[in-house]
Scaffold this motif. Structure first.
Motif, PDB file in Angstrom:
ATOM      1  N   LEU A 136       0.851  -1.192   0.000  1.00  0.00           N
ATOM      2  CA  LEU A 136       0.000   0.000   0.000  1.00  0.00           C
ATOM      3  C   LEU A 136       0.883   1.237   0.000  1.00  0.00           C
ATOM      4  CD1 LEU A 136      -2.592  -0.914   2.782  1.00  0.00           C
ATOM      5  CD2 LEU A 136      -3.018  -0.939   0.326  1.00  0.00           C
ATOM      6  N   ASP A 137       0.452   2.287  -0.718  1.00  0.00           N
ATOM      7  CA  ASP A 137       1.170   3.554  -0.607  1.00  0.00           C
ATOM      8  C   ASP A 137       0.494   4.409   0.459  1.00  0.00           C
ATOM      9  OD1 ASP A 137      -1.112   4.710  -1.712  1.00  0.00           O
ATOM     10  OD2 ASP A 137      -0.216   5.111  -3.668  1.00  0.00           O
ATOM     11  N   GLU A 138       0.974   5.625   0.654  1.00  0.00           N
ATOM     12  CA  GLU A 138       0.460   6.465   1.742  1.00  0.00           C
ATOM     13  C   GLU A 138      -1.004   6.856   1.555  1.00  0.00           C
ATOM     14  OE1 GLU A 138       2.090   8.952  -1.502  1.00  0.00           O
ATOM     15  OE2 GLU A 138       2.830   7.237  -0.331  1.00  0.00           O
ATOM     16  N   ARG A 139      -1.521   6.757   0.330  1.00  0.00           N
ATOM     17  CA  ARG A 139      -2.925   7.074   0.066  1.00  0.00           C
ATOM     18  C   ARG A 139      -3.816   5.836   0.069  1.00  0.00           C
ATOM     19  NH1 ARG A 139      -4.106  11.957  -2.101  1.00  0.00           N
ATOM     20  NH2 ARG A 139      -5.729  11.099  -3.454  1.00  0.00           N
ATOM     21  N   GLY A 140      -3.232   4.701   0.406  1.00  0.00           N
ATOM     22  CA  GLY A 140      -4.005   3.482   0.481  1.00  0.00           C
ATOM     23  C   GLY A 140      -4.184   2.764  -0.841  1.00  0.00           C
ATOM     24  N   ARG A 141      -3.483   3.205  -1.900  1.00  0.00           N
ATOM     25  CA  ARG A 141      -3.586   2.529  -3.186  1.00  0.00           C
ATOM     26  C   ARG A 141      -2.811   1.218  -3.138  1.00  0.00           C
ATOM     27  NH1 ARG A 141      -2.174   7.775  -6.766  1.00  0.00           N
ATOM     28  NH2 ARG A 141      -0.456   7.676  -5.258  1.00  0.00           N
ATOM     29  N   LEU A 142      -3.421   0.174  -3.647  1.00  0.00           N
ATOM     30  CA  LEU A 142      -2.874  -1.171  -3.517  1.00  0.00           C
ATOM     31  C   LEU A 142      -2.206  -1.619  -4.815  1.00  0.00           C
ATOM     32  CD1 LEU A 142      -4.438  -4.111  -1.666  1.00  0.00           C
ATOM     33  CD2 LEU A 142      -3.673  -4.478  -4.018  1.00  0.00           C
ATOM     34  N   THR A 143      -1.043  -2.236  -4.684  1.00  0.00           N
ATOM     35  CA  THR A 143      -0.298  -2.763  -5.823  1.00  0.00           C
ATOM     36  C   THR A 143       0.066  -4.216  -5.558  1.00  0.00           C
ATOM     37  OG1 THR A 143       0.640  -0.593  -6.343  1.00  0.00           O
ATOM     38  CG2 THR A 143       1.769  -2.515  -7.245  1.00  0.00           C
ATOM     39  N   LEU A 144      -0.119  -5.063  -6.565  1.00  0.00           N
ATOM     40  CA  LEU A 144       0.306  -6.453  -6.509  1.00  0.00           C
ATOM     41  C   LEU A 144       1.612  -6.592  -7.292  1.00  0.00           C
ATOM     42  CD1 LEU A 144      -3.049  -8.322  -7.291  1.00  0.00           C
ATOM     43  CD2 LEU A 144      -2.070  -7.837  -5.045  1.00  0.00           C
ATOM     44  N   ARG A 145       2.570  -7.297  -6.722  1.00  0.00           N
ATOM     45  CA  ARG A 145       3.818  -7.590  -7.433  1.00  0.00           C
ATOM     46  C   ARG A 145       3.899  -9.087  -7.654  1.00  0.00           C
ATOM     47  NH1 ARG A 145       4.760  -2.781  -4.981  1.00  0.00           N
ATOM     48  NH2 ARG A 145       6.066  -1.310  -6.148  1.00  0.00           N
ATOM     49  N   LEU A 146       3.863  -9.473  -8.941  1.00  0.00           N
ATOM     50  CA  LEU A 146       3.721 -10.872  -9.320  1.00  0.00           C
ATOM     51  C   LEU A 146       4.719 -11.239 -10.403  1.00  0.00           C
ATOM     52  CD1 LEU A 146      -0.187 -10.846  -9.670  1.00  0.00           C
ATOM     53  CD2 LEU A 146       1.112 -11.673  -7.704  1.00  0.00           C
ATOM     54  N   PRO A 147       4.966 -12.541 -10.588  1.00  0.00           N
ATOM     55  CA  PRO A 147       5.783 -12.970 -11.729  1.00  0.00           C
ATOM     56  C   PRO A 147       5.095 -12.578 -13.034  1.00  0.00           C
ATOM     57  CG  PRO A 147       5.572 -14.735 -10.115  1.00  0.00           C
ATOM     58  CD  PRO A 147       4.607 -13.670  -9.699  1.00  0.00           C
ATOM     59  N   ALA A 148       5.858 -12.099 -13.984  1.00  0.00           N
ATOM     60  CA  ALA A 148       5.279 -11.635 -15.247  1.00  0.00           C
ATOM     61  C   ALA A 148       4.615 -12.752 -16.026  1.00  0.00           C
ATOM     62  CB  ALA A 148       6.358 -10.967 -16.091  1.00  0.00           C
ATOM     63  N   ASP A 149       5.006 -14.007 -15.757  1.00  0.00           N
ATOM     64  CA  ASP A 149       4.432 -15.117 -16.510  1.00  0.00           C
ATOM     65  C   ASP A 149       3.271 -15.800 -15.792  1.00  0.00           C
ATOM     66  OD1 ASP A 149       5.856 -16.246 -14.462  1.00  0.00           O
ATOM     67  OD2 ASP A 149       6.970 -17.689 -15.710  1.00  0.00           O
ATOM     68  N   CYS A 150       2.750 -15.191 -14.737  1.00  0.00           N
ATOM     69  CA  CYS A 150       1.632 -15.813 -14.024  1.00  0.00           C
ATOM     70  C   CYS A 150       0.323 -15.541 -14.762  1.00  0.00           C
ATOM     71  CB  CYS A 150       1.557 -15.308 -12.586  1.00  0.00           C
ATOM     72  SG  CYS A 150       0.955 -13.620 -12.402  1.00  0.00           S
ATOM     73  N   HIS A 151      -0.709 -16.313 -14.412  1.00  0.00           N
ATOM     74  CA  HIS A 151      -2.004 -16.214 -15.097  1.00  0.00           C
ATOM     75  C   HIS A 151      -2.600 -14.812 -14.968  1.00  0.00           C
ATOM     76  CE1 HIS A 151      -6.003 -17.713 -16.466  1.00  0.00           C
ATOM     77  NE2 HIS A 151      -6.437 -16.757 -15.668  1.00  0.00           N
ATOM     78  N   LEU A 152      -2.527 -14.237 -13.773  1.00  0.00           N
ATOM     79  CA  LEU A 152      -3.162 -12.945 -13.535  1.00  0.00           C
ATOM     80  C   LEU A 152      -2.502 -11.842 -14.358  1.00  0.00           C
ATOM     81  CD1 LEU A 152      -5.522 -11.972 -11.812  1.00  0.00           C
ATOM     82  CD2 LEU A 152      -3.897 -11.418 -10.003  1.00  0.00           C
ATOM     83  N   ALA A 153      -1.182 -11.844 -14.416  1.00  0.00           N
ATOM     84  CA  ALA A 153      -0.467 -10.837 -15.202  1.00  0.00           C
ATOM     85  C   ALA A 153      -0.804 -10.981 -16.678  1.00  0.00           C
ATOM     86  CB  ALA A 153       1.027 -10.964 -14.975  1.00  0.00           C
ATOM     87  N   ALA A 154      -0.890 -12.221 -17.144  1.00  0.00           N
ATOM     88  CA  ALA A 154      -1.230 -12.453 -18.553  1.00  0.00           C
ATOM     89  C   ALA A 154      -2.646 -12.001 -18.859  1.00  0.00           C
ATOM     90  CB  ALA A 154      -1.057 -13.935 -18.880  1.00  0.00           C
ATOM     91  N   ALA A 155      -3.575 -12.231 -17.918  1.00  0.00           N
ATOM     92  CA  ALA A 155      -4.963 -11.830 -18.132  1.00  0.00           C
ATOM     93  C   ALA A 155      -5.086 -10.311 -18.227  1.00  0.00           C
ATOM     94  CB  ALA A 155      -5.837 -12.370 -17.006  1.00  0.00           C
ATOM     95  N   VAL A 156      -4.331  -9.581 -17.406  1.00  0.00           N
ATOM     96  CA  VAL A 156      -4.355  -8.120 -17.476  1.00  0.00           C
ATOM     97  C   VAL A 156      -3.757  -7.648 -18.794  1.00  0.00           C
ATOM     98  CG1 VAL A 156      -3.402  -6.007 -16.471  1.00  0.00           C
ATOM     99  CG2 VAL A 156      -4.297  -7.809 -14.970  1.00  0.00           C
ATOM    100  N   ALA A 157      -2.659  -8.253 -19.203  1.00  0.00           N
ATOM    101  CA  ALA A 157      -2.005  -7.852 -20.449  1.00  0.00           C
ATOM    102  C   ALA A 157      -2.902  -8.094 -21.659  1.00  0.00           C
ATOM    103  CB  ALA A 157      -0.686  -8.612 -20.602  1.00  0.00           C
ATOM    104  N   CYS A 158      -3.737  -9.137 -21.585  1.00  0.00           N
ATOM    105  CA  CYS A 158      -4.597  -9.495 -22.721  1.00  0.00           C
ATOM    106  C   CYS A 158      -5.971  -8.840 -22.656  1.00  0.00           C
ATOM    107  CB  CYS A 158      -4.754 -11.013 -22.794  1.00  0.00           C
ATOM    108  SG  CYS A 158      -3.226 -11.900 -23.160  1.00  0.00           S
ATOM    109  N   ALA A 159      -6.263  -8.127 -21.569  1.00  0.00           N
ATOM    110  CA  ALA A 159      -7.572  -7.474 -21.449  1.00  0.00           C
ATOM    111  C   ALA A 159      -7.726  -6.421 -22.538  1.00  0.00           C
ATOM    112  CB  ALA A 159      -7.714  -6.839 -20.062  1.00  0.00           C
ATOM    113  N   PRO A 160      -8.956  -6.237 -23.060  1.00  0.00           N
ATOM    114  CA  PRO A 160      -9.180  -5.322 -24.194  1.00  0.00           C
ATOM    115  C   PRO A 160      -8.609  -3.921 -23.997  1.00  0.00           C
ATOM    116  CG  PRO A 160     -11.142  -6.628 -23.777  1.00  0.00           C
ATOM    117  CD  PRO A 160     -10.190  -6.939 -22.661  1.00  0.00           C
ATOM    118  N   ARG A 161      -8.777  -3.346 -22.814  1.00  0.00           N
ATOM    119  CA  ARG A 161      -8.282  -1.993 -22.574  1.00  0.00           C
ATOM    120  C   ARG A 161      -7.101  -1.985 -21.611  1.00  0.00           C
ATOM    121  NH1 ARG A 161     -13.737  -1.663 -22.132  1.00  0.00           N
ATOM    122  NH2 ARG A 161     -13.581  -1.577 -19.859  1.00  0.00           N
ATOM    123  N   GLY A 162      -6.556  -3.155 -21.377  1.00  0.00           N
ATOM    124  CA  GLY A 162      -5.412  -3.242 -20.479  1.00  0.00           C
ATOM    125  C   GLY A 162      -5.783  -3.215 -19.018  1.00  0.00           C
ATOM    126  N   ASP A 163      -7.075  -3.344 -18.701  1.00  0.00           N
ATOM    127  CA  ASP A 163      -7.484  -3.439 -17.299  1.00  0.00           C
ATOM    128  C   ASP A 163      -8.476  -4.578 -17.140  1.00  0.00           C
ATOM    129  OD1 ASP A 163      -9.753  -2.288 -18.434  1.00  0.00           O
ATOM    130  OD2 ASP A 163      -9.309  -0.300 -17.644  1.00  0.00           O
TER     131      ASP A 163
END
Length: 256
Positions: free
Chosen positions: A45-72
């Protein structure tokens, strides 16, 4: 339940509670369309409470985000707040964050993998742009405003609560028994065991266990603490107040 009939002891706001759960949590569950996974040690979390996930680039979740139509990618992140001491019904709260996962180019992704091997897997940072937050404390889920989360902060004891409660329970059962003297006698009728189950800057919560049920009672500090270093003074003040209290509950257990 409160040890005072006329006034409810102060406690953290819902937004502060959410920030504390997110800050102290070591694991979470991510759910997307057709996919669900559990992650440990992956969020920050940053000081404003925004959450970030740090994952292996080859994991399913990272691939799903990369392949999403608008990148989200639409996702729900769920966190469970569990009491660190051994009691029945240990789940104290559940926090859910719903929103969109997107790759965060501003963050610095860390390499993921075994540092003892030559090839570490490249990491990726995924930011959650939250649109909804809910807090469920067992009395029904309630929404928490995103603006409130930005302005709120985690409790100063959030990262220390587990160690402090376990130390108090395991190493100072006599102190727990003395704290129980501050509870109204009518609440102690039929109680078989008293266990510290929660701690924040406003006070400590005791679990009163009966044969088949339980109740929680808050003992407020005279002055909210500002950091973990003040915990000892606040507990000593409560113990001094308990020493002046004539009630005795020698037949009540204070540890398993």
């Amino acid at each position: 339940m409160s040890s005072r009939a006329d006034a409810r002891p102060p406690e953290p706001s819902r937004a502060e509670r959410v920030r504390s759960v997110l800050s102290a949590a070591r694991s979470l569950t991510v759910t997307t369309d057709g996919y669900r996974c559990d992650l440990a040690g992956a969020h920050s979390l940053d000081e404003r409470g925004r959450l970030t996930l740090r994952l292996p680039a080859d994991c399913h979740l990272a691939a799903a985000v990369a392949c999403a139509p608008r990148g989200d990618l639409a996702a729900m992140l769920q966190f469970t707040d569990v009491a660190p001491t051994s009691v029945r019904d240990r789940v104290r709260a559940r926090v859910s964050l719903s929103g969109w996962l997107t790759e965060d180019g501003a963050a610095e992704p860390e390499a993921a993998g075994d540092g003892d091997r030559d090839g570490a897997v490249e990491g990726v940072a995924l930011r959650l742009d939250a649109v909804r937050a809910t807090l469920d404390t067992g009395e029904g889920a309630e929404g928490v405003g995103l603006d409130e989360l930005v302005l709120a902060g985690a409790d100063p004891l959030a990262g220390h609560e587990a160690a402090l409660l376990i130390h108090l329970t395991d190493d100072h059962p006599d102190a727990v028994a003395r704290l129980a003297r501050l509870v109204e006698p009518r609440h102690l009728h039929g109680v078989r065991r008293v266990v510290p189950v929660g701690l924040d800057r406003y006070g400590i919560t005791l679990r009163l266990e009966h044969a088949r049920t339980h109740d929680d009672v808050r003992l407020p500090f005279a002055v909210p603490l500002r950091d973990a270093a003040e915990f000892g003074d606040r507990i000593q003040a409560l113990l001094a107040a308990a020493h002046a209290c004539p009630r005795r509950r020698r037949s009540m257990h204070t540890r398993p």
